[in-house]
Write an enzyme that holds these catalytic residues in place. Structure first.
Site, PDB file in Angstrom:
ATOM      1  N   HIS A 134       0.833  -1.217   0.000  1.00  5.78           N
ATOM      2  CA  HIS A 134       0.000   0.000   0.000  1.00  5.78           C
ATOM      3  C   HIS A 134       0.864   1.263   0.000  1.00  5.78           C
ATOM      4  O   HIS A 134       0.443   2.304   0.482  1.00  5.78           O
ATOM      5  CB  HIS A 134      -0.941   0.039   1.209  1.00  5.78           C
ATOM      6  CG  HIS A 134      -1.667  -1.248   1.459  1.00  5.78           C
ATOM      7  ND1 HIS A 134      -2.905  -1.514   0.913  1.00  5.78           N
ATOM      8  CD2 HIS A 134      -1.320  -2.351   2.161  1.00  5.78           C
ATOM      9  CE1 HIS A 134      -3.299  -2.725   1.295  1.00  5.78           C
ATOM     10  NE2 HIS A 134      -2.346  -3.253   2.038  1.00  5.78           N
ATOM     11  N   GLU A 154       9.575   9.072 -16.523  1.00  4.37           N
ATOM     12  CA  GLU A 154       8.203   9.536 -16.759  1.00  4.37           C
ATOM     13  C   GLU A 154       7.748   9.239 -18.187  1.00  4.37           C
ATOM     14  O   GLU A 154       6.601   8.840 -18.423  1.00  4.37           O
ATOM     15  CB  GLU A 154       8.098  11.036 -16.478  1.00  4.37           C
ATOM     16  CG  GLU A 154       8.216  11.359 -15.000  1.00  4.37           C
ATOM     17  CD  GLU A 154       8.301  12.857 -14.726  1.00  4.37           C
ATOM     18  OE1 GLU A 154       7.794  13.294 -13.703  1.00  4.37           O
ATOM     19  OE2 GLU A 154       8.885  13.593 -15.541  1.00  4.37           O
ATOM     20  N   SER A 178      14.721  22.235 -15.327  1.00  3.46           N
ATOM     21  CA  SER A 178      13.532  23.046 -15.558  1.00  3.46           C
ATOM     22  C   SER A 178      13.961  24.381 -16.138  1.00  3.46           C
ATOM     23  O   SER A 178      15.021  24.903 -15.807  1.00  3.46           O
ATOM     24  CB  SER A 178      12.800  23.244 -14.229  1.00  3.46           C
ATOM     25  OG  SER A 178      12.018  24.422 -14.280  1.00  3.46           O
ATOM     26  N   LYS A 210      15.884  22.168 -10.045  1.00  8.31           N
ATOM     27  CA  LYS A 210      15.246  20.911 -10.449  1.00  8.31           C
ATOM     28  C   LYS A 210      16.134  19.969 -11.239  1.00  8.31           C
ATOM     29  O   LYS A 210      16.936  20.384 -12.064  1.00  8.31           O
ATOM     30  CB  LYS A 210      14.010  21.218 -11.306  1.00  8.31           C
ATOM     31  CG  LYS A 210      12.944  21.972 -10.544  1.00  8.31           C
ATOM     32  CD  LYS A 210      12.034  21.045  -9.808  1.00  8.31           C
ATOM     33  CE  LYS A 210      10.841  20.801 -10.698  1.00  8.31           C
ATOM     34  NZ  LYS A 210       9.816  20.063 -10.059  1.00  8.31           N
TER      35      LYS A 210
END
Ligand code: ARG
Length: 461
Positions: A156, A290, A277, A283
């Site tokens: 979980h 992704e 970024s 970043k």
């Protein structure tokens, strides 16, 4: 443009109809398979006395010339032709004259395209398999290096029990191993030659289908000519295997994205495999992971698309089946780049072992082991579970780990606790005690790693 089938027609095809119908813009990637299939076909025709040796040689030389010129870039496959089959045949006739017109004897584009697709998919199945093998080698290296890198195991997405990085990565090793075995199954099931099925009902020429099958490296010819021209099961099976590979890559990517987040910091992606970024200078984004996760959708889409295309088709060939190509070609390109990029990313990723271990320590992942300790001292499991739960509650109130409780505090919940509780619930013991085959304990983990090594050596042969 004159069509292969122009004889029966008195009017030119409407341009929009021509473009809508044409497949050259995508089936041109089958040029090698189309030529290879034709070479085998004429060789068989000559053996059967349907073509003379001379005709066969002249056609084969012509075809070889086309192959050479396409590959060295001097012959361009343009939309002047309807499909790759027309392109090859028209060029052949242009090069060797009337003999070229005999190439299509005893053959239809229906069995021809069925053959081209099989040859192409067969090659790609092998290529995908090779890429997976490369990925497995990287996973094996990570496993070998991390049999004692402790980390929390989750259920979980909540910390559950301690495991090791080797064990966690080992789960993916199993998945990609199954993916390889699926590809092997597909290969063997699909490895039959449809050539000689003709348009749908075979031909009246005395073809030797066994011989062509053998020339092209198939296990034998297919057994029903109608099925031969309308079977695309192997494309669907391959797409399904690709979809499953993507599902595995996507799950792994998701974990890497989580592990790479500022909150977790379990891994650090290599600069070469992350991006920045345009506005936020701090970043370092896990774009590759992704994108792999994101591209999974289009591979599923290709599978759904073809299943849907096929579901209502009466026997035998229907033009709908031309739609088998773009989806699978795109899926192949997508999966090829995803496995390649993912492998590079995994290979260069750095693990923050200290962070992983402290995360495992601070999440009560040894609460089960506290209960097991009590059980080993005669406390019924249900009671042990509740004692351990109360100890966890104390720790939460004091913001500390189970290992940090004093012996007095342990004893306030149960008199059974002795000083050896600390040893019993240490991270090392918790993992080391898990020695059932397939568990994270070092001894069994090393056994699995050894089996993986044998598996990889065997695959290399
Ligand atoms: N381009 C077609 C395909 O990909 C080739 C087969 C055409 N056959 C036909 N009877 N029109 O399926």
């Amino acid at each position: 443009m004159a069509q292969l089938w122009g004889g029966r027609f008195t009017k030119e095809t409407d341009q929009l109809v021509y473009d809508f119908n044409a497949s050259i813009l995508f089936d041109r990637r089958l040029y090698r398979q189309d030529i290879e299939g034709s070479m085998a076909h004429v060789k068989m025709l000559a053996k059967q006395g349907i073509l003379t040796e001379e005709e066969c040689n002249s056609i084969q030389q012509g075809l070889q010339g086309i192959l050479r010129d396409v590959e060295n870039g001097t012959l361009e496959i343009t939309s002047k032709y309807e499909d790759i089959h027309s392109f090859v045949e028209a060029n052949l006739i242009e090069r060797i004259g009337d003999t070229g017109k005999k190439l299509h004897t005893g053959r239809s584009r229906n069995d021809q395209v069925a053959l081209d697709m099989r040859l192409y998919i067969r090659d790609e199945v092998k290529r995908t398999d090779g890429l997976l093998l490369g990925l497995l080698k990287v996973l094996q290296r990570i496993m070998e290096e991390n049999v004692d890198t402790f980390m929390p195991g989750f259920t979980h997405l909540q910390k559950a029990q301690p495991v090791t990085l080797a064990h966690h990565v080992g789960a993916y090793f199993e998945m990609f191993k199954r993916d390889r075995s699926r590809l092997h199954d597909i290969y063997h099931r699909m490895n039959y030659c449809p050539l000689g099925a003709g348009a749908l009902a075979g031909t009246t020429y005395p073809l030797d289908r066994e011989y062509t099958a053998e020339l092209l490296g198939f296990a034998g010819p297919t057994m029903n000519s109608m099925d031969s021209v309308s079977d695309r099961d192997y494309v669907i099976e391959y797409l399904s295997a690709l979809a499953t590979i993507m599902m595995h890559l996507s799950r792994f990517s998701e974990e890497i994205i989580i592990w790479n987040s500022n909150e977790y910091r379990f891994v650090e992606l290599d600069d070469a495999y992350s991006t920045g970024s345009s506005i936020m200078p701090q970043k370092k984004n896990p774009d590759i992971a992704e994108l792999v996760r994101g591209k999974t959708g289009r591979v599923y889409g290709a599978l759904m698309g073809l299943l849907t295309t096929m579901k209502g088709l009466p026997l035998a060939y229907n033009k709908d089946m031309q739609e088998d190509k773009e989806g699978v070609f795109d899926a192949i390109d997508t999966v090829t780049s995803c496995i390649t990029l993912f492998t590079g990313m995994a290979d260069t990723m750095k693990f923050n072992k200290a962070v992983m271990e402290s995360s495992a320590k601070n999440g009560f992942t040894n609460a089960t082991d506290v209960a097991d300790y009590l059980v080993n001292h005669g406390v019924p499991f249900r009671d042990a579970h509740s004692i351990s739960g109360r100890l966890v509650l104390r720790c939460i109130a004091q913001d500390k780990a189970l290992d940090d409780l004093t012996l007095e505090e342990f004893r306030e919940e149960s008199a059974v606790f002795e000083p050896d509780i600390y040893e019993a619930i240490s991270m090392k013991t918790c993992v080391e005690k898990r020695l059932t085959l397939g568990a994270p304990g070092q001894t069994v983990m090393r056994e699995i790693i050894k089996r993986n090594r044998d598996y990889l050596d065997e695959a290399e042969r």
